[in-house]
Scaffold this motif. Structure first.
Motif, PDB file in Angstrom:
ATOM      1  N   LEU A  98      -4.472   8.079  -1.240  1.00  0.00           N
ATOM      2  CA  LEU A  98      -4.058   9.436  -1.615  1.00  0.00           C
ATOM      3  C   LEU A  98      -4.582  10.423  -0.580  1.00  0.00           C
ATOM      4  CD1 LEU A  98      -3.107  11.617  -3.748  1.00  0.00           C
ATOM      5  CD2 LEU A  98      -5.390  11.407  -4.747  1.00  0.00           C
ATOM      6  N   LYS A  99      -3.686  11.324  -0.123  1.00  0.00           N
ATOM      7  CA  LYS A  99      -4.109  12.413   0.772  1.00  0.00           C
ATOM      8  C   LYS A  99      -3.839  13.723   0.027  1.00  0.00           C
ATOM      9  CE  LYS A  99      -3.361  15.303   3.486  1.00  0.00           C
ATOM     10  NZ  LYS A  99      -3.768  16.705   3.197  1.00  0.00           N
ATOM     11  N   PRO A 100      -4.878  14.276  -0.617  1.00  0.00           N
ATOM     12  CA  PRO A 100      -4.675  15.538  -1.357  1.00  0.00           C
ATOM     13  C   PRO A 100      -4.503  16.716  -0.398  1.00  0.00           C
ATOM     14  CG  PRO A 100      -6.723  14.415  -2.021  1.00  0.00           C
ATOM     15  CD  PRO A 100      -6.259  13.786  -0.748  1.00  0.00           C
ATOM     16  N   ALA A 101      -3.951  17.800  -0.921  1.00  0.00           N
ATOM     17  CA  ALA A 101      -3.765  19.000  -0.096  1.00  0.00           C
ATOM     18  C   ALA A 101      -5.124  19.575   0.314  1.00  0.00           C
ATOM     19  CB  ALA A 101      -2.976  20.044  -0.877  1.00  0.00           C
ATOM     20  N   GLU A 102      -5.201  20.035   1.547  1.00  0.00           N
ATOM     21  CA  GLU A 102      -6.494  20.482   2.086  1.00  0.00           C
ATOM     22  C   GLU A 102      -7.004  21.769   1.445  1.00  0.00           C
ATOM     23  OE1 GLU A 102      -3.678  19.828   3.697  1.00  0.00           O
ATOM     24  OE2 GLU A 102      -3.465  20.974   5.569  1.00  0.00           O
ATOM     25  N   TRP A 103      -6.111  22.587   0.899  1.00  0.00           N
ATOM     26  CA  TRP A 103      -6.584  23.833   0.285  1.00  0.00           C
ATOM     27  C   TRP A 103      -7.228  23.565  -1.087  1.00  0.00           C
ATOM     28  CZ3 TRP A 103      -1.828  27.549   1.349  1.00  0.00           C
ATOM     29  CH2 TRP A 103      -1.887  27.964   2.697  1.00  0.00           C
TER      30      TRP A 103
ATOM     31  N   LEU B 254       5.375   2.537   2.013  1.00  0.00           N
ATOM     32  CA  LEU B 254       5.964   3.584   1.160  1.00  0.00           C
ATOM     33  C   LEU B 254       5.209   4.887   1.310  1.00  0.00           C
ATOM     34  CD1 LEU B 254       6.229   1.977  -2.393  1.00  0.00           C
ATOM     35  CD2 LEU B 254       8.032   2.192  -0.681  1.00  0.00           C
ATOM     36  N   ILE B 255       5.937   5.980   1.365  1.00  0.00           N
ATOM     37  CA  ILE B 255       5.301   7.300   1.313  1.00  0.00           C
ATOM     38  C   ILE B 255       5.966   8.086   0.201  1.00  0.00           C
ATOM     39  CG2 ILE B 255       4.991   9.522   2.497  1.00  0.00           C
ATOM     40  CD1 ILE B 255       3.220   7.449   3.772  1.00  0.00           C
ATOM     41  N   SER B 256       5.155   8.516  -0.751  1.00  0.00           N
ATOM     42  CA  SER B 256       5.664   9.443  -1.760  1.00  0.00           C
ATOM     43  C   SER B 256       5.082  10.809  -1.420  1.00  0.00           C
ATOM     44  CB  SER B 256       5.214   9.007  -3.157  1.00  0.00           C
ATOM     45  OG  SER B 256       5.633   9.981  -4.088  1.00  0.00           O
ATOM     46  N   PHE B 257       5.970  11.739  -1.117  1.00  0.00           N
ATOM     47  CA  PHE B 257       5.525  13.051  -0.627  1.00  0.00           C
ATOM     48  C   PHE B 257       6.039  14.160  -1.530  1.00  0.00           C
ATOM     49  CE2 PHE B 257       6.782  16.867   1.769  1.00  0.00           C
ATOM     50  CZ  PHE B 257       5.536  17.302   2.167  1.00  0.00           C
TER      51      PHE B 257
ATOM     52  N   GLU C 251      -1.024  14.654  -8.475  1.00  0.00           N
ATOM     53  CA  GLU C 251      -1.629  13.400  -8.008  1.00  0.00           C
ATOM     54  C   GLU C 251      -1.413  12.310  -9.063  1.00  0.00           C
ATOM     55  OE1 GLU C 251      -4.800  16.129  -5.597  1.00  0.00           O
ATOM     56  OE2 GLU C 251      -5.517  15.023  -7.343  1.00  0.00           O
ATOM     57  N   SER C 252      -1.631  12.683 -10.324  1.00  0.00           N
ATOM     58  CA  SER C 252      -1.476  11.694 -11.400  1.00  0.00           C
ATOM     59  C   SER C 252      -0.019  11.234 -11.509  1.00  0.00           C
ATOM     60  CB  SER C 252      -1.918  12.287 -12.740  1.00  0.00           C
ATOM     61  OG  SER C 252      -0.959  13.210 -13.219  1.00  0.00           O
ATOM     62  N   TRP C 253       0.880  12.120 -11.208  1.00  0.00           N
ATOM     63  CA  TRP C 253       2.316  11.846 -11.285  1.00  0.00           C
ATOM     64  C   TRP C 253       2.728  10.748 -10.299  1.00  0.00           C
ATOM     65  CZ3 TRP C 253       6.468  11.984 -13.910  1.00  0.00           C
ATOM     66  CH2 TRP C 253       7.722  12.139 -13.331  1.00  0.00           C
ATOM     67  N   LYS C 254       1.974  10.639  -9.201  1.00  0.00           N
ATOM     68  CA  LYS C 254       2.247   9.572  -8.234  1.00  0.00           C
ATOM     69  C   LYS C 254       1.331   8.369  -8.474  1.00  0.00           C
ATOM     70  CE  LYS C 254       3.690  12.796  -4.610  1.00  0.00           C
ATOM     71  NZ  LYS C 254       5.120  12.689  -4.865  1.00  0.00           N
ATOM     72  N   LEU C 255       0.057   8.662  -8.772  1.00  0.00           N
ATOM     73  CA  LEU C 255      -0.898   7.557  -8.950  1.00  0.00           C
ATOM     74  C   LEU C 255      -0.499   6.651 -10.106  1.00  0.00           C
ATOM     75  CD1 LEU C 255      -4.256   9.508  -8.513  1.00  0.00           C
ATOM     76  CD2 LEU C 255      -3.453   7.621  -7.067  1.00  0.00           C
TER      77      LEU C 255
ATOM     78  N   VAL D  88       0.864  -1.189   0.000  1.00  0.00           N
ATOM     79  CA  VAL D  88       0.000   0.000   0.000  1.00  0.00           C
ATOM     80  C   VAL D  88       0.902   1.240   0.000  1.00  0.00           C
ATOM     81  CG1 VAL D  88      -1.764   1.288   1.254  1.00  0.00           C
ATOM     82  CG2 VAL D  88      -1.774  -1.222   1.285  1.00  0.00           C
ATOM     83  N   ALA D  89       0.744   2.063  -1.021  1.00  0.00           N
ATOM     84  CA  ALA D  89       1.555   3.280  -1.101  1.00  0.00           C
ATOM     85  C   ALA D  89       0.739   4.461  -0.589  1.00  0.00           C
ATOM     86  CB  ALA D  89       2.001   3.524  -2.537  1.00  0.00           C
ATOM     87  N   GLY D  90       1.335   5.253   0.278  1.00  0.00           N
ATOM     88  CA  GLY D  90       0.704   6.490   0.757  1.00  0.00           C
ATOM     89  C   GLY D  90       1.204   7.642  -0.100  1.00  0.00           C
ATOM     90  N   LEU D  91       0.273   8.380  -0.698  1.00  0.00           N
ATOM     91  CA  LEU D  91       0.647   9.463  -1.609  1.00  0.00           C
ATOM     92  C   LEU D  91       0.157  10.777  -1.018  1.00  0.00           C
ATOM     93  CD1 LEU D  91      -0.605   7.765  -4.929  1.00  0.00           C
ATOM     94  CD2 LEU D  91       1.577   7.424  -3.740  1.00  0.00           C
ATOM     95  N   ILE D  92       1.070  11.676  -0.745  1.00  0.00           N
ATOM     96  CA  ILE D  92       0.702  12.950  -0.100  1.00  0.00           C
ATOM     97  C   ILE D  92       1.120  14.084  -1.028  1.00  0.00           C
ATOM     98  CG2 ILE D  92       0.995  14.387   1.956  1.00  0.00           C
ATOM     99  CD1 ILE D  92       1.651  11.878   3.534  1.00  0.00           C
ATOM    100  N   THR D  93       0.150  14.891  -1.418  1.00  0.00           N
ATOM    101  CA  THR D  93       0.404  15.857  -2.501  1.00  0.00           C
ATOM    102  C   THR D  93       0.103  17.299  -2.075  1.00  0.00           C
ATOM    103  OG1 THR D  93      -1.798  15.283  -3.293  1.00  0.00           O
ATOM    104  CG2 THR D  93       0.057  14.243  -4.405  1.00  0.00           C
ATOM    105  N   PRO D  94       0.739  18.263  -2.745  1.00  0.00           N
ATOM    106  CA  PRO D  94       0.566  19.677  -2.389  1.00  0.00           C
ATOM    107  C   PRO D  94      -0.547  20.340  -3.211  1.00  0.00           C
ATOM    108  CG  PRO D  94       2.336  19.503  -3.967  1.00  0.00           C
ATOM    109  CD  PRO D  94       1.762  18.110  -3.814  1.00  0.00           C
ATOM    110  N   TRP D  95      -0.745  21.629  -2.974  1.00  0.00           N
ATOM    111  CA  TRP D  95      -1.864  22.338  -3.595  1.00  0.00           C
ATOM    112  C   TRP D  95      -1.496  22.971  -4.928  1.00  0.00           C
ATOM    113  CZ3 TRP D  95       0.201  27.008  -4.125  1.00  0.00           C
ATOM    114  CH2 TRP D  95       1.076  27.473  -3.142  1.00  0.00           C
ATOM    115  N   ASN D  96      -0.216  22.997  -5.279  1.00  0.00           N
ATOM    116  CA  ASN D  96       0.104  23.598  -6.585  1.00  0.00           C
ATOM    117  C   ASN D  96      -0.046  22.517  -7.657  1.00  0.00           C
ATOM    118  OD1 ASN D  96       2.496  22.250  -5.699  1.00  0.00           O
ATOM    119  ND2 ASN D  96       3.646  23.366  -7.228  1.00  0.00           N
TER     120      ASN D  96
END
Ligand code: NAD
Length: 491
Positions: free
Chosen positions: A176-181, A225-228, A160-164, A146-154
């Motif tokens: 996937l944990k998208p940026a909250e903003w 795994l965490i891709s941040f 997201e697609s770049w990691k997914l 299971v990969a954890g993907l944490i992405t920023p708002w820019n």
């Protein structure tokens, strides 16, 4: 754009679900700064549910063992789904992030391309075999889990697609944990994935605040795994927490990239590129060339041309196709960028363009394209990532000094070199401390190439085979082809 959702929920095990606690947070757009939706505020319980769904899909489902061609077909359908919704994705991204719509369209196209590209990569994937007299070794490659993907708002959707894309291509299940903003465009992903045939539980989203939902994902023992992608300071927090479970980490962090212009360069092209490189995507770009270093002989010319052009950059409604700089993502970030403008002035840098909200734009997070000249390496605006439409210009007198200035920050993500001297271009490219260097070009990237930074800009590389290496484990099998001599202990 399709109607805006009033609520943005998690997507776990193939279903949209509210958070266990029922708590939500408001999401606003950067033009009106009004809350348009409530998003589920995920916590450790939501993350645990998502990880369990992903783990079960990985352990008992067909995804990890699917033939590469079959997985590639599904990735191709994801790309089709993105392309079919490209206008909507771009409109949502523009609404939620303030990115100019013409640039958001490019990001949507790139997101589809990421899935197509990694579909091709896994079909062409082959492994090493090693043969020697008496022994054969061959590599088995397995998805890591299971990969954890944490992405920023820019550029959220594209990142997201770049990691997914590589994670799914590799056979991993993901949370996937998208940026909250900027959670809006990610809310299209469940439908795209489901339509494409991604099995239930393979793709999950947990929304929420970084320190809560993101931290819980990093701390979860069943996520190897965490891709941040995000700020360097956040990356440091994540590394500390990931140490408890010895997780694999890919860290794409901040930047303060130099754009070095030698006097012999094609100055027209260099000025176009330098301005685009830092002002596009509202300057909210990790690889922005936010420090322009210009050789003394052309320094004043470059400053004057940048100032003149910056003053004409069209700042305005991000949904207007004529807009070149839209609204900065969030009032908090806007304040931070404005603070840096104040810092630059207080430090004695010469403001030659922008620095304020454009007169015609009374509301929204707007800043005119801002150029500071005579910026010294000791100044904070030279050292720190501003992440807005603000650029520093600094003179240099020699190649040696250009290299020293280029390397004079803690970051090392990208570098841009402008010179027509072939030998110098290679010499400087080899000495600049950056993960990626462009010569006589802005940020044009072949998806096969390694992406990432050195120093405080990151750890590990994504892109091409590097991404597949991250999301998989290579295991070697050694096979004896005859009798092996075994020392006979205790005989
Ligand atoms: P950020 O670090 O604040 O947040 C990024 C993500 O991390 C968000 O989803 C956030 O919720 C989450 N997060 C925050 N705290 C967390 C924690 N303690 N544990 C786990 N997750 C946590 O970054 P940002 O402000 O969203 O993005 C801007 C930054 O991203 C800039 O520094 C920019 O340079 C960088 N960036 C880097 C690249 C690259 O490829 N190097 C690309 C884009 C952006």
């Amino acid at each position: 754009m399709t109607a805006l959702p009033e609520k943005i929920e998690h997507f776990i095990g193939g279903r949209h679900v509210p958070g266990v606690s029922g708590r939500t947070f408001g999401v606003a757009d950067p033009v009106s700064n009004r809350v348009y939706a409530q998003a589920a505020a995920g916590d450790a319980e939501d993350v645990d549910r998502a990880v369990r769904a992903a783990r079960s899909a990985f352990d008992t489902g067909r995804w990890p063992g699917l033939a590469a061609r079959a997985r590639a077909k599904i990735l191709g359908r994801i790309a089709d789904g993105i392309e079919a919704r490209a206008q909507d994705i771009a409109a949502m991204e523009t609404f939620d992030t303030g990115l100019p719509v013409t640039q958001a369209r490019g990001q949507a196209a790139r997101a589809a391309e990421n899935f197509r590209y990694f579909a091709d990569v896994i079909v062409a994937q082959h492994e090493d075999a090693f043969s020697s007299p008496g022994q054969l070794g061959y590599v088995l490659r397995r998805p890591a889990g299971v990969a954890g993907l944490i992405t920023p708002w820019n550029t959220p959707f594209m990142l997201e697609s770049w990691k997914l894309a590589p994670a799914l291509a590799s056979g991993c299940a993901v949370v996937l944990k998208p940026a909250e903003w900027t959670p809006l465009s990610a809310s299209l992903l469940p439908e795209i994935m489901t339509e494409a045939g991604v099995p239930e539980g393979v793709f999950n989203i947990v929304h929420g605040i970084g320190e809560e939902a993101g931290a819980a994902l990093v701390a979860h023992p069943d996520v190897p795994l965490i891709s941040f992608t995000g700020e360097t300071a956040t990356g440091q927090v994540i590394m500390r927490s990931a140490a408890d479970h010895l997780k694999g980490l890919s860290m794409e962090l901040g930047g303060k990239s130099p754009c070095v212009i030698f006097a012999d360069a094609d100055l027209d092209a260099a000025v176009d590129s330098a301005l685009f490189g830092v002002m596009s995507l509202n300057g909210e770009r990790c690889t922005a060339g936010s420090r322009i270093l210009a050789e003394r002989a052309v320094y004043e010319t470059i400053v004057a041309r940048l100032a003149e052009r910056a003053a004409r950059v069209r700042v305005g409604d991000p949904s207007d196709p004529a807009t070149e700089i839209g609204a900065l993502v969030h009032p908090e970030h806007y304040e931070r960028v404005l603070c840096y403008v104040g810092t630059g002035l207080a430090e004695g840098a010469r403001l030659v363009a922008g620095g304020t909200r454009p007169d015609a734009l009374a509301d929204g997070n707007y800043l005119a394209a801002t150029v500071f000249a005579d910026v010294k390496p000791c100044m904070r605006i030279f050292q720190e990532e501003i992440f807005g439409p603000v650029v520093c210009v600094t003179p240099f007198d020699s190649e040696e000094e250009a290299v020293a200035l280029a390397n004079a920050t803690r970051y090392g993500l990208a570098a841009y070199l402008w010179t027509n001297d072939l030998r110098r271009a290679h010499r400087v490219a080899a000495r600049v401390e950056s993960g990626m260097t462009w010569v006589n070009s802005h940020n044009v990237r072949d998806l096969r190439t390694p992406f990432g930074g050195v120093k405080a800009s990151g750890l590990g590389r994504e892109g091409g085979q590097h991404s597949i290496d991250f999301y998989t484990e290579s295991r070697i099998v050694h096979v004896a082809l005859g009798d092996t001599h075994v020392p006979r202990f205790g005989a």
